[in-house]
Write a protein that holds these residues in place. Structure first.
Motif, mmCIF file in Angstrom:
data_model
loop_
_atom_site.group_PDB
_atom_site.id
_atom_site.type_symbol
_atom_site.label_atom_id
_atom_site.label_comp_id
_atom_site.label_asym_id
_atom_site.label_seq_id
_atom_site.Cartn_x
_atom_site.Cartn_y
_atom_site.Cartn_z
ATOM 1 N N ALA A 281 43.850 30.944 50.209
ATOM 2 C CA ALA A 281 44.400 30.241 49.040
ATOM 3 C C ALA A 281 44.575 31.219 47.888
ATOM 4 C CB ALA A 281 43.464 29.101 48.624
ATOM 5 N N GLU A 282 45.426 30.827 46.933
ATOM 6 C CA GLU A 282 45.649 31.626 45.711
ATOM 7 C C GLU A 282 44.565 31.249 44.705
ATOM 8 O OE1 GLU A 282 47.840 33.902 45.127
ATOM 9 O OE2 GLU A 282 49.408 33.680 46.650
ATOM 10 N N VAL A 283 43.461 31.992 44.754
ATOM 11 C CA VAL A 283 42.328 31.670 43.890
ATOM 12 C C VAL A 283 42.012 32.842 42.964
ATOM 13 C CG1 VAL A 283 41.339 30.080 45.580
ATOM 14 C CG2 VAL A 283 40.644 32.495 45.599
ATOM 15 N N ASP A 284 41.281 32.524 41.899
ATOM 16 C CA ASP A 284 40.757 33.536 40.984
ATOM 17 C C ASP A 284 39.370 33.893 41.489
ATOM 18 O OD1 ASP A 284 39.902 35.108 38.906
ATOM 19 O OD2 ASP A 284 39.754 33.480 37.442
ATOM 20 N N LEU A 285 39.256 35.009 42.196
ATOM 21 C CA LEU A 285 38.024 35.346 42.915
ATOM 22 C C LEU A 285 37.272 36.479 42.244
ATOM 23 C CD1 LEU A 285 36.171 35.053 45.421
ATOM 24 C CD2 LEU A 285 37.639 36.703 46.574
ATOM 25 N N LEU A 286 35.973 36.264 42.051
ATOM 26 C CA LEU A 286 35.070 37.308 41.603
ATOM 27 C C LEU A 286 34.162 37.683 42.774
ATOM 28 C CD1 LEU A 286 33.626 39.123 39.546
ATOM 29 C CD2 LEU A 286 32.244 37.135 38.887
ATOM 30 N N ALA A 287 34.233 38.949 43.192
ATOM 31 C CA ALA A 287 33.371 39.456 44.254
ATOM 32 C C ALA A 287 32.240 40.242 43.611
ATOM 33 C CB ALA A 287 34.159 40.344 45.215
ATOM 34 N N LEU A 288 31.021 39.788 43.836
ATOM 35 C CA LEU A 288 29.842 40.369 43.203
ATOM 36 C C LEU A 288 28.958 41.042 44.242
ATOM 37 C CD1 LEU A 288 28.105 40.334 40.445
ATOM 38 C CD2 LEU A 288 26.858 38.449 41.554
ATOM 39 N N ASP A 289 28.450 42.232 43.901
ATOM 40 C CA ASP A 289 27.466 42.878 44.757
ATOM 41 C C ASP A 289 26.635 43.831 43.905
ATOM 42 O OD1 ASP A 289 27.066 42.985 47.947
ATOM 43 O OD2 ASP A 289 26.466 44.907 47.072
ATOM 44 N N SER A 290 25.401 44.019 44.300
ATOM 45 C CA SER A 290 24.500 44.866 43.521
ATOM 46 C C SER A 290 24.711 46.348 43.765
ATOM 47 C CB SER A 290 23.036 44.512 43.840
ATOM 48 O OG SER A 290 22.779 44.700 45.228
ATOM 49 N N ASP A 291 25.448 46.685 44.824
ATOM 50 C CA ASP A 291 25.648 48.085 45.207
ATOM 51 C C ASP A 291 27.093 48.509 44.923
ATOM 52 O OD1 ASP A 291 25.912 50.556 46.412
ATOM 53 O OD2 ASP A 291 24.815 49.998 48.224
ATOM 54 N N LEU A 311 36.167 42.674 40.907
ATOM 55 C CA LEU A 311 34.969 43.212 41.523
ATOM 56 C C LEU A 311 33.975 43.558 40.426
ATOM 57 C CD1 LEU A 311 36.525 45.640 44.164
ATOM 58 C CD2 LEU A 311 36.050 43.211 44.384
ATOM 59 N N LYS A 312 32.730 43.159 40.622
ATOM 60 C CA LYS A 312 31.729 43.413 39.591
ATOM 61 C C LYS A 312 30.389 43.749 40.237
ATOM 62 C CE LYS A 312 32.165 41.310 35.728
ATOM 63 N NZ LYS A 312 32.197 40.326 34.603
ATOM 64 N N THR A 313 29.732 44.772 39.676
ATOM 65 C CA THR A 313 28.389 45.120 40.116
ATOM 66 C C THR A 313 27.383 44.251 39.374
ATOM 67 O OG1 THR A 313 29.068 47.424 40.468
ATOM 68 C CG2 THR A 313 26.710 46.988 40.329
#
Length: 438
Positions: A281-291, A311-313
């Motif tokens: 789907a056409e979504v506003d996605l935030l991908a979070l990871d600690s590394d 993308l966010k740490t």
């Protein structure tokens, strides 16, 4: 391991590298990291790297049996650790089940000869080359009797620590043997079709045209009959497909995504589910990871798929990264023991300890509680774990629902690892929750 005079295309070079990696696993290093360090230290060329990896993974799947045999064959534990690991690698090869079928990767006497050569080439264990020769030749002479004796031990019979098999017996009294066998199988190469760029029928035709046998094992899942290098997968570089286990492909559809939604993929690396969400789907996605290094891998995958996400740490157990705007959907693929994916990562069984499940369940509960406050009313949170231990899966889900009065929706629950013609997937757990509307 420093460079040696051994030829890089020799089995001796390969065995020595694999042994060093296995020895590092015994000290607590994950096998992929141990192999990467060995590759760098030896300057091994690509073909030798592939062979080292193959032997190291074979040894991890047969370590219980190899160590039981070694205890019968050696008067005292071989030292240093690399010598112990070298003998385990050699015994894993010559005692492999495939030997009886005539399709073992190396001839038995070649393994013995090259193990002795590898031992002699390393200053720390050159003194033991006679012992290596004697141990391995004795095994070949007394194979059946030694195997019969070794396999009386449960660790040797199943190639898992005793606490692991005991936990499975208690949790799955009717399925524990099948679960153990599935975990010892070689994992399939399963692809996920990118429906933005192709269809199942069209891609299967591409594979047929290339002479690559495959079968459909899910709505988006194609299993290749024989694994091939990623570089040889048709359409991979163009983003037509991604490598992803069939069970992991259930996450995106369960989220019930619609265009325009604000979605959080927490603990997102390595990004397989991230890509699937964006394909869906056409979504506003935030991908979070600690590394941050693992986030870079997500970015590489998204570039290949020609998809975009923020993308966010950040730590999913905290909120310093959150802008305060609630999410419509949250995917919480939380840290766990990874006990459901041991066929892909056979070192996990030897790295984990019985108490790890309780420790990681506490971490995961903190993450779930934190993410719940970031979900909008009527929004949905999908809890995913690749564990088989109820403490990390069903018990965790039930406790979470009770704490938050969360509405639990239909989801697969615990998927046991399965190796079959129509189904071939890892062991994952899914629980879907909805927050009550205001």
């Amino acid at each position: 391991m420093s460079k040696t005079h051994l030829k890089a295309d020799s089995l001796a070079f390969t065995l020595l590298g694999a042994a060093r990696a296995v020895a590092q696993v015994k000290t607590g290093t994950a096998l992929p990291q141990a192999l990467a360090a060995t590759f760098a230290q030896t300057g091994a060329p690509p073909q030798a790297r592939g062979a080292m990896q193959d032997i190291a993974y074979r040894t991890m799947r047969r370590l219980g049996r190899a160590e039981a045999l070694l205890a019968l064959l050696a008067n005292k534990p071989p030292s240093p650790a690399e010598l112990h690991a070298l003998l385990c690698c050699a015994l894993a090869l010559v005692s492999d089940d495939s030997t009886a079928r005539g399709d073992a990767p190396y001839e038995d006497f070649t393994v013995v000869d090259q193990a002795v050569t590898a031992c002699a080439a390393d200053l720390s264990m050159a003194h033991a080359k006679g012992m290596v020769n004697a141990v391995l030749r004795r095994f070949l002479r007394e194979r059946e009797a030694l195997l019969q004796q070794a396999l009386k031990r449960e660790e040797a019979r199943w190639n898992y620590p005793r606490w692991w098999t005991d936990t499975l017996k208690k949790s799955y009294p009717g399925d524990w043997e099948a679960i153990l066998r599935a975990g010892n199988a070689n994992p399939p190469l399963t692809l996920r079709i990118n429906v933005r760029k192709t269809s199942m029928d069209d891609y299967l035709r591409i594979l047929t045209d290339k002479g690559i046998a495959a079968s459909t094992i899910g709505p988006y899942a194609v299993r290749l009959e024989r694994p091939i290098p990623v570089t040889q997968i048709p359409g991979f570089e163009q983003g037509l497909v991604s490598v992803q286990d069939a069970a992991a492909q259930l996450a995106a559809p369960l989220l019930d995504l619609r265009d325009g939604m604000r979605v959080l993929d927490a603990c997102a690396a390595p990004g397989g589910k991230t890509g699937h969400i964006l394909e869906s789907a056409e979504v506003d996605l935030l991908a979070l990871d600690s590394d941050p290094k693992r986030l870079a891998r997500i970015e590489e995958n998204l570039q290949r798929l020609q998809l975009k996400a923020s993308l966010k740490t950040g730590d999913a157990a905290g909120s310093g990264w959150w802008d305060g705007q609630p999410f419509d959907r949250i995917l919480a693929d939380v840290p766990c023991t990874a006990s459901g994916i041991v066929r892909r990562h056979p070192d996990i069984r030897w790295l984990r300890r019985k108490e790890d499940a309780a420790r990681l369940a506490t971490v995961s509960a903190t993450i779930l509680d934190n993410l719940w406050q970031m979900l909008r009313p009527d929004g949905k949170l999908l809890f995913v774990t690749c564990s088989l231990w109820p403490q990390e899966s069903e018990m965790q889900a039930a406790a979470f629902a009770a704490r938050h009065q969360a509405i639990r929706l239909s989801a697969p629950g615990q998927l046991l690892p399965t190796v079959a013609a129509g189904q071939d997937h890892d062991g994952l757990f899914y629980a879907l929750f909805q927050k009550a509307p205001v």
